[in-house]
Write an enzyme that holds these catalytic residues in place. Structure first.
Site, PDB file in Angstrom:
ATOM      1  N   ASP B 116      34.924  46.310  48.316  1.00  0.00           N
ATOM      2  CA  ASP B 116      36.255  45.947  47.840  1.00  0.00           C
ATOM      3  C   ASP B 116      37.303  46.760  48.587  1.00  0.00           C
ATOM      4  O   ASP B 116      37.253  47.991  48.591  1.00  0.00           O
ATOM      5  CB  ASP B 116      36.350  46.196  46.334  1.00  0.00           C
ATOM      6  CG  ASP B 116      37.490  45.421  45.703  1.00  0.00           C
ATOM      7  OD1 ASP B 116      37.985  44.458  46.333  1.00  0.00           O
ATOM      8  OD2 ASP B 116      37.883  45.764  44.578  1.00  0.00           O
ATOM      9  N   HIS B 123      50.447  46.138  45.472  1.00  0.00           N
ATOM     10  CA  HIS B 123      49.564  46.650  44.411  1.00  0.00           C
ATOM     11  C   HIS B 123      49.301  48.139  44.613  1.00  0.00           C
ATOM     12  O   HIS B 123      49.332  48.920  43.657  1.00  0.00           O
ATOM     13  CB  HIS B 123      48.239  45.891  44.402  1.00  0.00           C
ATOM     14  CG  HIS B 123      47.184  46.516  43.531  1.00  0.00           C
ATOM     15  ND1 HIS B 123      47.203  46.434  42.151  1.00  0.00           N
ATOM     16  CD2 HIS B 123      46.090  47.265  43.841  1.00  0.00           C
ATOM     17  CE1 HIS B 123      46.160  47.092  41.656  1.00  0.00           C
ATOM     18  NE2 HIS B 123      45.468  47.605  42.660  1.00  0.00           N
ATOM     19  N   GLU B 186      42.151  41.666  38.115  1.00  0.00           N
ATOM     20  CA  GLU B 186      42.791  41.893  39.414  1.00  0.00           C
ATOM     21  C   GLU B 186      42.630  40.635  40.244  1.00  0.00           C
ATOM     22  O   GLU B 186      41.515  40.124  40.416  1.00  0.00           O
ATOM     23  CB  GLU B 186      42.188  43.105  40.145  1.00  0.00           C
ATOM     24  CG  GLU B 186      42.575  44.437  39.523  1.00  0.00           C
ATOM     25  CD  GLU B 186      42.287  45.634  40.427  1.00  0.00           C
ATOM     26  OE1 GLU B 186      41.541  45.471  41.423  1.00  0.00           O
ATOM     27  OE2 GLU B 186      42.809  46.732  40.128  1.00  0.00           O
ATOM     28  N   GLU B 188      42.323  38.787  43.463  1.00  0.00           N
ATOM     29  CA  GLU B 188      41.913  39.090  44.837  1.00  0.00           C
ATOM     30  C   GLU B 188      41.356  37.838  45.510  1.00  0.00           C
ATOM     31  O   GLU B 188      40.970  36.875  44.849  1.00  0.00           O
ATOM     32  CB  GLU B 188      40.798  40.161  44.856  1.00  0.00           C
ATOM     33  CG  GLU B 188      41.165  41.458  44.168  1.00  0.00           C
ATOM     34  CD  GLU B 188      40.225  42.612  44.514  1.00  0.00           C
ATOM     35  OE1 GLU B 188      39.495  42.501  45.522  1.00  0.00           O
ATOM     36  OE2 GLU B 188      40.252  43.613  43.778  1.00  0.00           O
ATOM     37  N   ASP B 220      38.527  41.094  40.056  1.00  0.00           N
ATOM     38  CA  ASP B 220      37.939  42.440  40.000  1.00  0.00           C
ATOM     39  C   ASP B 220      38.299  43.049  38.636  1.00  0.00           C
ATOM     40  O   ASP B 220      39.145  43.945  38.532  1.00  0.00           O
ATOM     41  CB  ASP B 220      38.520  43.259  41.157  1.00  0.00           C
ATOM     42  CG  ASP B 220      38.035  44.701  41.169  1.00  0.00           C
ATOM     43  OD1 ASP B 220      36.944  44.976  40.647  1.00  0.00           O
ATOM     44  OD2 ASP B 220      38.770  45.551  41.713  1.00  0.00           O
ATOM     45  N   ARG B 224      40.789  50.150  32.775  1.00  0.00           N
ATOM     46  CA  ARG B 224      41.670  51.203  33.313  1.00  0.00           C
ATOM     47  C   ARG B 224      41.423  52.558  32.685  1.00  0.00           C
ATOM     48  O   ARG B 224      41.597  53.588  33.344  1.00  0.00           O
ATOM     49  CB  ARG B 224      43.127  50.807  33.111  1.00  0.00           C
ATOM     50  CG  ARG B 224      43.519  49.485  33.730  1.00  0.00           C
ATOM     51  CD  ARG B 224      43.330  49.492  35.232  1.00  0.00           C
ATOM     52  NE  ARG B 224      43.701  48.196  35.797  1.00  0.00           N
ATOM     53  CZ  ARG B 224      43.479  47.861  37.056  1.00  0.00           C
ATOM     54  NH1 ARG B 224      42.868  48.695  37.876  1.00  0.00           N
ATOM     55  NH2 ARG B 224      43.847  46.680  37.504  1.00  0.00           N
ATOM     56  N   GLN B 227      38.232  53.872  34.223  1.00  0.00           N
ATOM     57  CA  GLN B 227      38.517  54.163  35.627  1.00  0.00           C
ATOM     58  C   GLN B 227      39.320  55.454  35.798  1.00  0.00           C
ATOM     59  O   GLN B 227      39.015  56.280  36.661  1.00  0.00           O
ATOM     60  CB  GLN B 227      39.281  52.974  36.216  1.00  0.00           C
ATOM     61  CG  GLN B 227      39.609  53.081  37.693  1.00  0.00           C
ATOM     62  CD  GLN B 227      40.468  51.897  38.174  1.00  0.00           C
ATOM     63  OE1 GLN B 227      40.764  50.968  37.418  1.00  0.00           O
ATOM     64  NE2 GLN B 227      40.859  51.924  39.433  1.00  0.00           N
ATOM     65  N   LYS B 240      34.671  49.356  36.956  1.00  0.00           N
ATOM     66  CA  LYS B 240      34.672  48.085  37.693  1.00  0.00           C
ATOM     67  C   LYS B 240      33.332  47.362  37.617  1.00  0.00           C
ATOM     68  O   LYS B 240      33.292  46.132  37.699  1.00  0.00           O
ATOM     69  CB  LYS B 240      34.944  48.356  39.183  1.00  0.00           C
ATOM     70  CG  LYS B 240      36.230  49.085  39.493  1.00  0.00           C
ATOM     71  CD  LYS B 240      37.400  48.134  39.574  1.00  0.00           C
ATOM     72  CE  LYS B 240      38.607  48.783  40.252  1.00  0.00           C
ATOM     73  NZ  LYS B 240      39.728  47.843  40.375  1.00  0.00           N
ATOM     74  N   THR B 244      32.337  41.264  38.049  1.00  0.00           N
ATOM     75  CA  THR B 244      33.281  40.752  39.038  1.00  0.00           C
ATOM     76  C   THR B 244      33.048  39.247  39.071  1.00  0.00           C
ATOM     77  O   THR B 244      31.909  38.803  39.248  1.00  0.00           O
ATOM     78  CB  THR B 244      33.016  41.351  40.436  1.00  0.00           C
ATOM     79  OG1 THR B 244      33.128  42.778  40.355  1.00  0.00           O
ATOM     80  CG2 THR B 244      33.983  40.807  41.467  1.00  0.00           C
ATOM     81  N   GLU B 361      50.017  46.585  36.524  1.00  0.00           N
ATOM     82  CA  GLU B 361      51.320  46.530  37.189  1.00  0.00           C
ATOM     83  C   GLU B 361      52.350  45.784  36.351  1.00  0.00           C
ATOM     84  O   GLU B 361      53.463  46.269  36.148  1.00  0.00           O
ATOM     85  CB  GLU B 361      51.170  45.826  38.533  1.00  0.00           C
ATOM     86  CG  GLU B 361      50.291  46.568  39.522  1.00  0.00           C
ATOM     87  CD  GLU B 361      49.797  45.646  40.622  1.00  0.00           C
ATOM     88  OE1 GLU B 361      50.532  45.420  41.590  1.00  0.00           O
ATOM     89  OE2 GLU B 361      48.666  45.116  40.499  1.00  0.00           O
TER      90      GLU B 361
END
Lengths: 414, 414
Positions: B116, B123, B186, B188, B220, B224, B227, B240, B244, B361
């Site tokens: 990844d 971002h 996420e 992607e 993804d 948080r 993480q 993570k 996925t 975000e």
């Protein structure tokens, strides 16, 4: 002595096994090999030889993943059969054997995912000081086995040469690209996963050991200059992914049973892990008494007829977390492990310099090079250097066993 | 118009393909599906249907790895055949088709390794501010595509539910263990590798595009709180690796050819990448014009009969590095990519909040929850929430194509 396959009086009709430092009949590690001109097949190391399991009527799949998936009962049944077939007094079958030096050893399993932990606390402190002098051990370290995903495709068996990577490094005038200047080894154990778990279904710590199929040595080759520039914020990537070498034999939990020891008590003041990482049985016998060594042979030493020089002597008891804790933590979020997956423990250093498992540590980041027999010095690895890791388990009343070498020679950058 | 399979006048005898937003005859993405009661097999999405390639006399291996390994010539030859067979005017063969809604879609390839990247610069800035307010974009960011190894085993195809992970989170009274409270998506792109490279043999930037077999969407999923506590110093791991999700169709470079655009020029003052990452042809046409969206449907909205709500609209042009640069960088140290390996681009956010590709975000780290139709709010994902990513390529004079949904519903923690 409940397991007759561990009887120290047991000898083999394979003469080289008797007294062999790594592969006496009490070990019987599993691997995959090709005889000259032949296809890959499953085998067992015995002394200087490899037993061709299919020739002995015990064919296993090669790679071994489907067998590893079956777990302890299948391993034990195979072990009992192989032990009986190879024991002194059984009919000798030299036609089942190949000399190890004449065969090609492969990876024992198809490694779907490779995860590298960081559980050698002395390494974490020593290496942390070099990257983060003010903050060597981060706040999470003692609460969980820190780990990261590694690269599975570039794992190679012992003996495969390792090409020095090119890469991007920081510099006073901005980054540049070229051969890594700070190439290093890392002394680790590898842990092969046996039975896996379904996605979303964590493995409790109490049953984690049942998911471990065995152990190997692991050299987590590291390019420190590439790593230092790339690793923030997402961790090591190209500084590691150019190669990881493992010893090709899976030494089973059955063979290692006598060498189980209690996990070292945590120093006063260290936190007790949360319940999902804590199991009394694991604390009582989840660690391994394994002597670990790193040997270095340079082209200069080779030319001078010198023997490899031992540059580190450490021990697996320096791991701050057990392999079972790694398995429990890894799956605590539901992540699925698959048979044949590989975990690295992280570099296993002892507290003093002679036990440091990487040059980063033992040369203080390259500032205090090692002195080698013949007068050479090494801050980091040079082209042609050969690094060999070894492991040996000993305990009074048992026949010592070893892992076989985990070796690689550094080739010049492309 | 050099490629007749892209002719906008081309229509299919599969009526649902004509005007289909994702899968007109100009797309023809590759996947693996099982019809009800049948074994997995290779197929091509066409309108609301799947073409069974074996039924049409064009059998491919399933998973597709060996086909992906063959590269562009094999893909183009297949594409020409399939286009001819499905074109209006060819003999209709409805017996070759299955309705997509009746089949099970699998991962299109066995993913050996998943990497990844972090190439969405908006971002990286926005997320970096939340984790490192003083230092959002680290010094290496503009010099190389920062990336890390991800977990391959837990990649699932669109539609598979995603169980909220348990994990360890920091707290005022020390860490605790429990269901992640800050679950996020996420947005992607995924990049499938076609032909691989041998260990030790980097792929030069000028030939990197030839190693890309196609693209998909990638969610993804990120916890948080897990993480934030675990990620230093070795990067994201259990925050993570619980899941996925990818869209199950590989949209090929051939289908995307009209939607190639120049890489956005680097802002004044940004460094030019080193030569191993710089290729004029890649800069001229290595980026993709792809509209990317994130849709959210909560159980409350579902109960109220409300439609999914678009929570982000971004574009692939916001990537700071091209896919070819990712391939060249990844292999610059000799790391081997294998056919079917997957790269994630990193979260593709635009510069303004409506284009942010994660809740981290768009809710400013949870402090400013999103308002949803029906009156609900979301700081992070709740159980039962469904996240759907979509992608659409448009260009004047060409038939737009899409990727199909990349969808997953959040299940409660175990």
């Amino acid at each position: 002595m409940t397991d007759p396959t561990l009887d120290p009086a047991l000898r083999s009709w394979v003469e080289s096994a008797n007294g062999h430092p790594d592969f006496p009949i009490q070990n019987l590690p599993l691997g995959v090999f090709s005889p000259p001109g032949g296809a890959p097949r499953a085998g067992v190391a015995i002394g200087e030889m490899v037993l061709d399991l299919a020739a002995a009527g015990l064919a296993l799949p090669a790679p071994l993943n489907a067998f590893l998936a079956e777990g302890a009962a299948a391993r034990r049944a195979l072990r009992a059969r192989v032990s009986a077939l190879l024991a002194h007094g059984a009919t000798p079958h030299p036609e089942w054997l190949h000399a190890q030096r004449e065969v090609t050893l492969h990876l024992p399993a198809q490694i779907g995912d490779y995860t590298d932990f960081y559980a050698g606390i002395h390494h974490a402190v020593a290496a942390g000081k070099l990257f983060r002098p003010d903050n060597p051990l981060l706040p999470n370290y003692k609460h969980l086995p820190v780990g990261y995903h590694g690269r599975a495709s570039s794992i190679v068996p012992s003996g495969a040469p390792v090409r020095r990577p090119n890469g991007q490094r920081a510099g006073a005038e901005g980054p540049s690209f070229g051969p890594a200047q700070r190439l290093d080894y890392e002394l680790e154990l590898g842990v092969f996963i046996g039975p896996g778990n379904a996605l979303g279904e964590p493995i409790p710590i109490a049953s984690a050991a049942a998911h471990i199929a065995g152990f190997c040595l692991l050299n987590d080759w590291s390019a420190r200059d590439i790593q230092a520039w790339e690793y923030q914020p997402l961790g090591p990537f190209l500084g590691k992914s150019f190669a990881t070498t493992i010893s090709p034999w899976i030494v089973t939990p059955e063979a290692l049973a006598p060498f189980r020891i209690p996990q070292a008590p945590r120093p006063e003041g260290d936190p007790r892990p949360l319940p999902y990482l804590w199991d009394e049985a694991d604390q009582a016998a989840g660690a391994l008494a394994l002597e670990l060594e790193v040997w270095l042979l340079t082209p200069g030493m080779r030319a001078a007829g010198l023997a490899p020089h031992r540059v580190a002597a450490s021990d697996a008891r320096h791991l701050y977390f057990t392999p079972a804790q790694m398995v429990a933590h890894h799956t605590s979020n539901g992540c699925n492990l698959r048979p044949g997956d590989l975990l690295g423990t992280g570099t296993i250093s002892g507290p003093e310099r002679a036990a440091y498992g990487s040059l980063l540590e033992s040369t203080a980041g390259g500032r205090e090079p090692l002195r080698l027999p013949g007068g050479e010095t090494r801050a980091f690895l040079e082209d042609g250097d050969e690094v060999v890791l070894t492991a040996r388990a000993r305990r009074e009343g048992f026949v010592p066993i070893g892992f076989g070498p985990c070796a690689g020679v550094v080739l010049p950058a492309a």
